[in-house]
Write a protein that holds these residues in place. Structure first.
Motif, PDB file in Angstrom:
ATOM      1  N   GLN A   1      36.141  86.750 123.712  1.00  0.00           N
ATOM      2  CA  GLN A   1      35.733  85.300 124.138  1.00  0.00           C
ATOM      3  C   GLN A   1      36.625  84.415 123.709  1.00  0.00           C
ATOM      4  OE1 GLN A   1      31.706  84.336 123.162  1.00  0.00           O
ATOM      5  NE2 GLN A   1      30.864  86.166 124.005  1.00  0.00           N
ATOM      6  N   GLY A   2      36.980  84.158 122.453  1.00  0.00           N
ATOM      7  CA  GLY A   2      37.919  83.319 121.988  1.00  0.00           C
ATOM      8  C   GLY A   2      39.467  83.361 122.605  1.00  0.00           C
ATOM      9  N   PHE A   3      39.898  84.386 122.826  1.00  0.00           N
ATOM     10  CA  PHE A   3      41.413  84.735 123.435  1.00  0.00           C
ATOM     11  C   PHE A   3      41.142  84.189 124.822  1.00  0.00           C
ATOM     12  CE2 PHE A   3      42.765  86.645 119.673  1.00  0.00           C
ATOM     13  CZ  PHE A   3      43.845  86.285 119.591  1.00  0.00           C
ATOM     14  N   ALA A   4      39.884  84.466 125.571  1.00  0.00           N
ATOM     15  CA  ALA A   4      39.827  84.088 126.927  1.00  0.00           C
ATOM     16  C   ALA A   4      39.826  82.580 127.054  1.00  0.00           C
ATOM     17  CB  ALA A   4      38.723  84.526 127.495  1.00  0.00           C
ATOM     18  N   LEU A   5      39.310  81.931 126.237  1.00  0.00           N
ATOM     19  CA  LEU A   5      38.858  80.480 126.320  1.00  0.00           C
ATOM     20  C   LEU A   5      40.481  80.003 125.966  1.00  0.00           C
ATOM     21  CD1 LEU A   5      37.377  77.971 126.672  1.00  0.00           C
ATOM     22  CD2 LEU A   5      36.466  78.180 124.062  1.00  0.00           C
ATOM     23  N   LEU A   6      41.037  80.306 124.911  1.00  0.00           N
ATOM     24  CA  LEU A   6      42.487  79.821 124.700  1.00  0.00           C
ATOM     25  C   LEU A   6      43.319  79.944 125.693  1.00  0.00           C
ATOM     26  CD1 LEU A   6      44.616  78.820 122.673  1.00  0.00           C
ATOM     27  CD2 LEU A   6      44.877  81.101 121.602  1.00  0.00           C
TER      28      LEU A   6
END
Length: 199
Positions: free
Chosen positions: A67-72
Motif C-alpha cells: 500500500q505504501g509503495f503504491a501511494l508513493l
C-alpha cells in the motif's frame, strides 16, 4: 446472494477488519509492537482465524508495504507531470518523495523497516516494481538528453534513490517534527548535484 458469494464476502470483510485493526495498532503503538495476538484481541476473533487469512505477521506487514509503495508511486507520478523536462521532474519527484515520507511516516517506516529493499524483493512485489519504473524512466529520459547517453541508468537509479532515502532517514532521526528549511536546502543541493552528474 448465494452461499458461496456470502462466504467470499464474509472472508473479505474479516480480512479487511484484520488489516484495519493492524493499522490502528501500528498508528497507536508503532509497527514493532504489532502482533497476531493483539490483532485477534482487537477484532475479537481467535488467533487461528487470523492465520486463515495471513500466514504470519510479516504477511500483514507486506500488505502495508505494498500500500505504501503504491501511494508513493502515485505521488511521484503526479509530481513528474508538473514539468516536461526530465531534470526538473527529478527535482519535483525528490520533493514529493520527502513530503510523502513525513506525511505518511508509519507507511514509510514500514516500507524501509529492514533497510533498502533488495533487488530480489523489488522484482517480486508489483508495487515496488512500479515505483522503480517511475524513477528509472525519468532518469533514462534525463540521460538520453545528456551529453553522456551511455551512462548506466541502473546505477544512477540506485544513486538517486539512496540520496532521497538517506536524507529522509537523517531528518527522521534528527527531528520528529518533519523536514525543516535546512533539510529542504540539502535535498535541493544533493539532487541538483545528481542532475548535474547526468550531464
Amino acid at each position: 446472494m448465494g452461499i458461496v458469494e456470502r462466504k467470499i464476502r464474509q472472508k473479505q470483510e474479516v480480512r479487511s477488519s484484520i488489516l484495519l485493526a493492524a493499522w490502528q495498532l501500528v498508528e497507536r503503538e508503532g509497527w514493532q509492537a504489532l502482533s497476531i495476538r493483539k490483532i485477534a484481541d482487537a477484532i475479537e476473533y481467535s488467533i487461528p482465524v487470523i492465520y486463515q487469512h495471513f500466514d504470519n505477521k510479516e504477511a500483514i506487514l507486506l500488505e502495508f508495504i505494498k500500500q505504501g509503495f503504491a501511494l508513493l508511486t502515485q505521488e511521484l507520478q503526479a509530481a513528474r507531470t508538473v514539468s516536461p523536462l526530465p531534470s526538473q521532474q527529478l527535482m519535483d519527484m525528490a520533493r514529493a518523495y520527502s513530503k510523502f515520507a513525513f506525511e505518511h511516516k508509519h507507511y514509510y517506516q514500514l516500507m524501509y523497516g529492514m533497510g533498502m529493499p533488495a533487488c530480489e524483493t523489488v522484482n517480486q512485489v508489483e508495487e515496488m516494481q512500479a515505483f522503480s519504473q517511475v524513477l528509472l524512466q525519468v532518469i533514462g529520459e534525463a540521460i538520453a538528453q545528456s551529453q553522456h547517453p551511455a551512462t548506466n541508468d541502473f546505477l544512477k537509479f540506485h544513486t538517486y534513490w539512496s540520496i532521497l532515502h538517506g536524507l529522509v532517514s537523517i531528518q527522521m532521526i534528527e527531528s520528529q517534527q518533519g523536514p525543516n528549511g535546512w533539510h529542504d536546502q540539502v535535498l535541493e543541493d544533493a539532487v541538483n548535484g545528481f542532475i548535474q552528474s547526468l550531464n
